[in-house]
Motif scaffolding. Structure first.
Motif, PDB file in Angstrom:
ATOM      1  N   GLY A 162       9.492  -0.666  -7.443  1.00  0.00           N
ATOM      2  CA  GLY A 162      10.595  -0.333  -8.339  1.00  0.00           C
ATOM      3  C   GLY A 162      10.236  -0.472  -9.798  1.00  0.00           C
ATOM      4  N   GLN A 163       9.501  -1.529 -10.124  1.00  0.00           N
ATOM      5  CA  GLN A 163       9.146  -1.748 -11.528  1.00  0.00           C
ATOM      6  C   GLN A 163       8.099  -0.748 -12.016  1.00  0.00           C
ATOM      7  N   ILE A 164       7.135  -0.398 -11.145  1.00  0.00           N
ATOM      8  CA  ILE A 164       6.154   0.616 -11.550  1.00  0.00           C
ATOM      9  C   ILE A 164       6.858   1.960 -11.753  1.00  0.00           C
ATOM     10  N   ALA A 165       7.816   2.269 -10.887  1.00  0.00           N
ATOM     11  CA  ALA A 165       8.567   3.517 -11.050  1.00  0.00           C
ATOM     12  C   ALA A 165       9.317   3.546 -12.379  1.00  0.00           C
ATOM     13  N   LYS A 166       9.868   2.402 -12.782  1.00  0.00           N
ATOM     14  CA  LYS A 166      10.540   2.335 -14.086  1.00  0.00           C
ATOM     15  C   LYS A 166       9.538   2.541 -15.222  1.00  0.00           C
ATOM     16  N   ILE A 167       8.352   1.952 -15.092  1.00  0.00           N
ATOM     17  CA  ILE A 167       7.310   2.148 -16.106  1.00  0.00           C
ATOM     18  C   ILE A 167       6.970   3.636 -16.238  1.00  0.00           C
ATOM     19  N   GLN A 168       7.052   4.360 -15.111  1.00  0.00           N
ATOM     20  CA  GLN A 168       6.759   5.796 -15.121  1.00  0.00           C
ATOM     21  C   GLN A 168       7.934   6.644 -15.589  1.00  0.00           C
ATOM     22  N   GLU A 285      -9.621  -1.210 -10.059  1.00  0.00           N
ATOM     23  CA  GLU A 285      -8.751  -0.431 -10.944  1.00  0.00           C
ATOM     24  C   GLU A 285      -7.300  -0.908 -10.837  1.00  0.00           C
ATOM     25  N   GLY A 286      -6.828  -1.055  -9.616  1.00  0.00           N
ATOM     26  CA  GLY A 286      -5.446  -1.469  -9.408  1.00  0.00           C
ATOM     27  C   GLY A 286      -5.172  -2.858  -9.942  1.00  0.00           C
ATOM     28  N   VAL A 287      -6.079  -3.801  -9.684  1.00  0.00           N
ATOM     29  CA  VAL A 287      -5.877  -5.175 -10.169  1.00  0.00           C
ATOM     30  C   VAL A 287      -5.858  -5.205 -11.692  1.00  0.00           C
ATOM     31  N   ARG A 288      -6.759  -4.459 -12.325  1.00  0.00           N
ATOM     32  CA  ARG A 288      -6.787  -4.421 -13.800  1.00  0.00           C
ATOM     33  C   ARG A 288      -5.456  -3.920 -14.368  1.00  0.00           C
ATOM     34  N   GLN A 289      -4.938  -2.831 -13.792  1.00  0.00           N
ATOM     35  CA  GLN A 289      -3.692  -2.272 -14.327  1.00  0.00           C
ATOM     36  C   GLN A 289      -2.506  -3.181 -14.043  1.00  0.00           C
ATOM     37  N   LEU A 290      -2.429  -3.726 -12.839  1.00  0.00           N
ATOM     38  CA  LEU A 290      -1.335  -4.633 -12.512  1.00  0.00           C
ATOM     39  C   LEU A 290      -1.370  -5.866 -13.420  1.00  0.00           C
ATOM     40  N   ALA A 291      -2.564  -6.430 -13.628  1.00  0.00           N
ATOM     41  CA  ALA A 291      -2.692  -7.607 -14.494  1.00  0.00           C
ATOM     42  C   ALA A 291      -2.281  -7.287 -15.923  1.00  0.00           C
ATOM     43  N   ALA A 292      -2.639  -6.087 -16.383  1.00  0.00           N
ATOM     44  CA  ALA A 292      -2.247  -5.689 -17.740  1.00  0.00           C
ATOM     45  C   ALA A 292      -0.736  -5.595 -17.863  1.00  0.00           C
ATOM     46  N   TRP A 293      -0.087  -4.985 -16.871  1.00  0.00           N
ATOM     47  CA  TRP A 293       1.376  -4.869 -16.918  1.00  0.00           C
ATOM     48  C   TRP A 293       2.045  -6.241 -16.851  1.00  0.00           C
ATOM     49  N   VAL A 294       1.466  -7.154 -16.064  1.00  0.00           N
ATOM     50  CA  VAL A 294       2.023  -8.512 -16.003  1.00  0.00           C
ATOM     51  C   VAL A 294       1.895  -9.186 -17.360  1.00  0.00           C
ATOM     52  N   LEU A 299       5.767  -6.059 -15.825  1.00  0.00           N
ATOM     53  CA  LEU A 299       5.918  -6.369 -14.407  1.00  0.00           C
ATOM     54  C   LEU A 299       6.278  -7.835 -14.258  1.00  0.00           C
ATOM     55  N   ARG A 300       7.361  -8.086 -13.552  1.00  0.00           N
ATOM     56  CA  ARG A 300       7.754  -9.453 -13.229  1.00  0.00           C
ATOM     57  C   ARG A 300       7.640  -9.645 -11.729  1.00  0.00           C
ATOM     58  N   TYR A 301       7.662 -10.893 -11.328  1.00  0.00           N
ATOM     59  CA  TYR A 301       7.456 -11.152  -9.909  1.00  0.00           C
ATOM     60  C   TYR A 301       8.250 -12.363  -9.471  1.00  0.00           C
ATOM     61  N   THR A 302       8.517 -12.429  -8.184  1.00  0.00           N
ATOM     62  CA  THR A 302       9.194 -13.597  -7.628  1.00  0.00           C
ATOM     63  C   THR A 302       8.612 -13.879  -6.253  1.00  0.00           C
ATOM     64  N   GLU A 303       8.710 -15.121  -5.843  1.00  0.00           N
ATOM     65  CA  GLU A 303       8.147 -15.544  -4.564  1.00  0.00           C
ATOM     66  C   GLU A 303       9.124 -16.456  -3.840  1.00  0.00           C
ATOM     67  N   THR A 304       9.015 -16.464  -2.542  1.00  0.00           N
ATOM     68  CA  THR A 304       9.687 -17.460  -1.708  1.00  0.00           C
ATOM     69  C   THR A 304       8.591 -18.361  -1.151  1.00  0.00           C
ATOM     70  N   THR A 305       8.622 -19.633  -1.523  1.00  0.00           N
ATOM     71  CA  THR A 305       7.554 -20.556  -1.138  1.00  0.00           C
ATOM     72  C   THR A 305       8.068 -21.547  -0.111  1.00  0.00           C
ATOM     73  N   VAL A 306       7.356 -21.613   1.004  1.00  0.00           N
ATOM     74  CA  VAL A 306       7.624 -22.589   2.053  1.00  0.00           C
ATOM     75  C   VAL A 306       6.478 -23.588   2.032  1.00  0.00           C
ATOM     76  N   LYS A 307       6.788 -24.875   2.038  1.00  0.00           N
ATOM     77  CA  LYS A 307       5.750 -25.896   1.916  1.00  0.00           C
ATOM     78  C   LYS A 307       5.436 -26.522   3.273  1.00  0.00           C
ATOM     79  N   GLY A 308       4.134 -26.605   3.567  1.00  0.00           N
ATOM     80  CA  GLY A 308       3.689 -27.253   4.794  1.00  0.00           C
ATOM     81  C   GLY A 308       2.918 -26.312   5.692  1.00  0.00           C
ATOM     82  N   PHE A 309       1.690 -26.683   6.053  1.00  0.00           N
ATOM     83  CA  PHE A 309       0.862 -25.851   6.922  1.00  0.00           C
ATOM     84  C   PHE A 309       1.562 -25.532   8.235  1.00  0.00           C
TER      85      PHE A 309
END
Length: 332
Positions: A162-168, A285-294, A299-309
Motif C-alpha cells: 500500500g505504501q509503495i503504491a502511494k509513493i507511485q 536492488e530491492g533492499v537498497r530502494q526499500l532502505a532508502a524509502w525507510v 515507508l513506515r512499518y509495524t510488527e507484532t512481536t511474540v517473546k519466547g522460543f
C-alpha cells in the motif's frame, strides 16, 4: 552442548494445532570447516510455512516429520570455522527452529543492525518487503492515478504494498479484518480507504463504493471470496500480482467459486503468480530502494512481536486468525 528444537510431530489435516509440534532437546553436532554456530535472536513466521507441512511438491521442499521446522531468522554467530564470519557477527538466513544450531556459512548474510533493527531484516528489508516491491512494481506496474486494491492489507506484505503504491501516485484501497486494522491503515499508513471484509454486508458493493473508478491493480494475498469480490470490480487491462492464497491453506476439500477466467479474458486482465525467489538476482536492488524509502520516511512499518522460543508454534498459528498487525516476529 544441548539445543532445544521445535519438531514437526505430524502432518496436519486442515488447521494445525499444538499437537502438530513437539519441543525436543538435541545434542549440538561438532563444528566443521565452512560452518558456524549461530544463536537465533529473532524468528520470522510466515503463511507459506503451512504449505511446507504437507507432503506435496511445491516451489520449496516440505518439512520432514521428526525434523525441526525452519524459516527466516536473525542470529548471532557464537563460533566459526568459516572465512569471513566471526563471533558476534549478526547474520540472517533460513535457520532451523532451534535455540542454537550449526549451519553452513554459505547460506548466511551479515547484516548491519546500526542501519535498522534486526527484525527489519525479516520484514520490510527482508522477504515481505521484497515480495511487495517486486510483485507490485514488476507485475502490477502502477501508474499515477490508478486504483490499487490490497487484500491482507494489514499483514507484513500488504502494509508495504500500500505504501509503495502511494509513493507511485496511486489511490490505495485495503481489505482487512477488523476495525482497528482499518483505522491503523488509514491513519498511520496513508491508505485512502479500507474495507472490513468481516462486517461488510455486501463485499462486492463495498469494494465498488471504495473504488468508484474500478480496480486497476489487485495485489492478491488472500484468495477466496475476498478475491471474487475484488475481481468483480476489475478494470480493463488490469494487473493482478498473485502473491498468496491464505484463505485455502487449511482447507481439506477443493473450494468452488466463481469462474474468473471469462472476466479476465473479456477485460484483458493479466494475472501472474510469483514467488519472491524469482527475483533473487535483484534482491540487492530491492533492499537498497526499500532502505532508502525507510530512511526518507516514505515507508513506515509495524510488527507484532511474540517473546519466547517456545511460542513459535503459537505465533505461526496466529497468522491464520489474523492476530498479527504487520510482520509476525518471535523474539527469543
Amino acid at each position: 552442548m544441548n539445543s532445544q528444537q521445535i519438531i514437526l510431530a505430524s502432518r496436519p489435516n486442515g488447521m494445525p494445532d499444538a499437537s502438530t509440534f513437539r519441543l525436543e532437546d538435541k545434542q549440538r553436532p561438532e563444528l566443521k570447516a565452512g560452518e558456524v554456530v549461530v544463536k537465533p535472536t529473532h524468528f520470522s513466521v510466515d503463511p507459506y510455512m503451512r504449505g511446507r507441512m504437507n507432503d506435496a511438491k511445491s516451489y520449496i521442499p516440505p518439512f520432514q516429520v521428526g525434523e525441526p521446522l525452519s524459516g527466516g531468522a536473525v542470529a548471532e554467530v557464537t563460533d566459526s570455522k568459516a572465512d569471513g564470519f566471526a563471533p558476534r557477527d549478526v547474520v540472517t538466513g533460513n535457520l532451523p527452529w532451534a535455540t542454537e544450531a550449526v549451519v553452513p556459512a554459505n547460506g548466511l548474510k551479515k547484516i548491519d543492525t546500526k542501519l535498522a533493527p534486526a527484525s527489519y531484516y525479516l520484514g520490510i528489508l527482508g522477504m515481505p518487503g521484497l515480495t511487495a516491491y517486486f510483485g507490485l512494481l514488476d507485475i502490477g506496474k502502477p501508474q499515477p492515478g490508478e486504483t490499487v486494491v490490497v487484500s491482507g492489507a494489514a499483514g507484513a506484505v500488504g502494509i508495504v504494498v500500500g505504501q509503495i503504491a502511494k509513493i507511485q501516485g496511486c489511490r490505495v484501497v485495503g481489505i482487512a479484518g477488523s476495525d482497528d486494522k482499518v483505522a491503523m491503515l488509514t491513519e498511520q499508513f496513508g491508505f485512502d480507504a479500507v474495507v472490513n471484509y468481516k462486517t461488510a454486508p455486501d463485499l462486492t458493493k463495498a469494494i465498488a463504493d471504495a473504488c468508484p473508478d474500478g480496480v486497476d491493480i489487485y495485489f492478491d494475498n488472500v484468495g477466496g471470496e475476498v478475491s471474487d469480490a475484488v475481481i468483480a470490480n476489475i478494470n480493463f487491462h488490469a494487473r493482478i500480482p498473485l502473491c498468496g492464497q491464505i484463505a485455502f491453506y487449511n482447507t481439506t476439500d477443493v473450494p468452488v467459486g466463481p469462474r474468473i477466467q471469462p472476466m479476465l479474458l473479456t477485460r484483458s486482465v493479466l494475472m501472474k503468480g510469483f514467488i519472491v525467489g524469482d527475483y533473487k538476482e535483484r534482491f540487492s536492488e530491492g533492499v537498497r530502494q526499500l532502505a532508502a524509502w525507510v530512511s526518507e520516511g516514505k515507508l513506515r512499518y509495524t510488527e507484532t512481536t511474540v517473546k519466547g522460543f517456545d511460542k513459535l508454534p503459537e505465533a505461526l498459528l496466529g497468522l491464520f486468525s489474523g492476530q498479527n498487525t504487520g510482520k509476525m516476529i518471535v523474539e527469543v
